[in-house]
Write a protein that holds these residues in place. Structure first.
Motif, PDB file in Angstrom:
ATOM      1  N   PRO A  33      -3.006   6.109   8.823  1.00  0.00           N
ATOM      2  CA  PRO A  33      -2.582   4.713   8.666  1.00  0.00           C
ATOM      3  C   PRO A  33      -1.059   4.614   8.522  1.00  0.00           C
ATOM      4  O   PRO A  33      -0.401   5.554   8.084  1.00  0.00           O
ATOM      5  N   LEU A  34      -0.525   3.461   8.881  1.00  0.00           N
ATOM      6  CA  LEU A  34       0.923   3.267   8.865  1.00  0.00           C
ATOM      7  C   LEU A  34       1.484   3.369   7.459  1.00  0.00           C
ATOM      8  O   LEU A  34       2.555   3.937   7.257  1.00  0.00           O
ATOM      9  N   TRP A  35       0.772   2.850   6.475  1.00  0.00           N
ATOM     10  CA  TRP A  35       1.288   2.901   5.108  1.00  0.00           C
ATOM     11  C   TRP A  35       1.404   4.325   4.598  1.00  0.00           C
ATOM     12  O   TRP A  35       2.310   4.651   3.839  1.00  0.00           O
ATOM     13  N   GLU A  36       0.489   5.188   5.035  1.00  0.00           N
ATOM     14  CA  GLU A  36       0.533   6.586   4.597  1.00  0.00           C
ATOM     15  C   GLU A  36       1.729   7.310   5.212  1.00  0.00           C
ATOM     16  O   GLU A  36       2.460   8.038   4.524  1.00  0.00           O
ATOM     17  N   GLN A  76       0.837  -1.202   0.000  1.00  0.00           N
ATOM     18  CA  GLN A  76       0.000   0.000   0.000  1.00  0.00           C
ATOM     19  C   GLN A  76       0.871   1.250   0.000  1.00  0.00           C
ATOM     20  O   GLN A  76       0.511   2.261  -0.605  1.00  0.00           O
ATOM     21  N   THR A  77       2.020   1.172   0.661  1.00  0.00           N
ATOM     22  CA  THR A  77       2.970   2.282   0.634  1.00  0.00           C
ATOM     23  C   THR A  77       3.472   2.510  -0.779  1.00  0.00           C
ATOM     24  O   THR A  77       3.530   3.650  -1.254  1.00  0.00           O
ATOM     25  N   PHE A  78       3.838   1.408  -1.471  1.00  0.00           N
ATOM     26  CA  PHE A  78       4.290   1.533  -2.857  1.00  0.00           C
ATOM     27  C   PHE A  78       3.191   2.087  -3.756  1.00  0.00           C
ATOM     28  O   PHE A  78       3.467   2.900  -4.646  1.00  0.00           O
ATOM     29  N   GLN A  79       1.950   1.672  -3.519  1.00  0.00           N
ATOM     30  CA  GLN A  79       0.852   2.175  -4.339  1.00  0.00           C
ATOM     31  C   GLN A  79       0.602   3.656  -4.081  1.00  0.00           C
ATOM     32  O   GLN A  79       0.307   4.418  -5.002  1.00  0.00           O
ATOM     33  N   ALA A  80       0.731   4.088  -2.824  1.00  0.00           N
ATOM     34  CA  ALA A  80       0.552   5.513  -2.517  1.00  0.00           C
ATOM     35  C   ALA A  80       1.651   6.348  -3.161  1.00  0.00           C
ATOM     36  O   ALA A  80       1.389   7.438  -3.691  1.00  0.00           O
TER      37      ALA A  80
END
Length: 167
Positions: A124-127, A44-48
């Protein structure tokens, strides 16, 4: 008959799974053996990052890890057991780190900073991880500043480096 919708990850993210640095980041991000959650957070981090900066997510990840990688560590010298006069100051002993350990420390510091940021801002952590990665890739942020602070402390105490040899 119930049909489950499966989330498909793009082919680019599937090839990231085989990269050794991404595997290391997943292992360090994992808590209590929850590997799938760690993978989900990282992807999700990579997608953001890919949404904000198309096609640059993997490059941002690598440059952030290389910017936060540590070469030198500093530890406190243990105080002697019995002495008449005690030292009124701390003695720091710089020591060299292996490159793999330096990468691990860099990724750990990125994850720690993103966890602190997500707890303080309730995001969120991924953000927060994507924001930390982007800042570190530009040589900005708290992680890079901490690395420079440790290097400065090691340079100021480099005359004591002969105490750090192991026998």
């Amino acid at each position: 008959m119930v049909v489950h919708k499966k989330k498909y990850i793009s082919g680019d993210l599937l090839k990231f799974k085989s990269d050794p640095l991404v595997i290391k980041a997943i292992n360090l991000l994992m808590c209590h053996g929850k590997r799938s959650k760690a993978e989900k957070i990282l992807f999700q981090t990579f997608q953001a990052l890919d949404k904000d900066y198309p096609g640059q997510s993997f490059r941002i990840f690598y440059s952030a890890v290389m910017a936060s990688k540590q070469d030198i560590a500093v530890r406190l010298k243990p105080n002697p057991k019995k002495r008449r006069r005690k030292q009124s100051y701390n003695v720091y002993l710089p020591r060299l780190i292996t490159p793999m350990c330096g990468l691990s420390l860099g990724i750990r510091s990125l994850i720690k900073a993103s966890r602190e940021r997500s707890q303080s801002s309730f995001s969120p952590l991924w953000e927060s991880l994507s924001q930390e990665l982007f800042q570190a890739s530009q040589n900005k942020g708290g992680v890079v500043a901490e690395r420079y602070r440790v290097n400065k402390l090691a340079i100021s105490n480099k005359r004591r480096v002969h105490f750090a040899t192991r026998r």
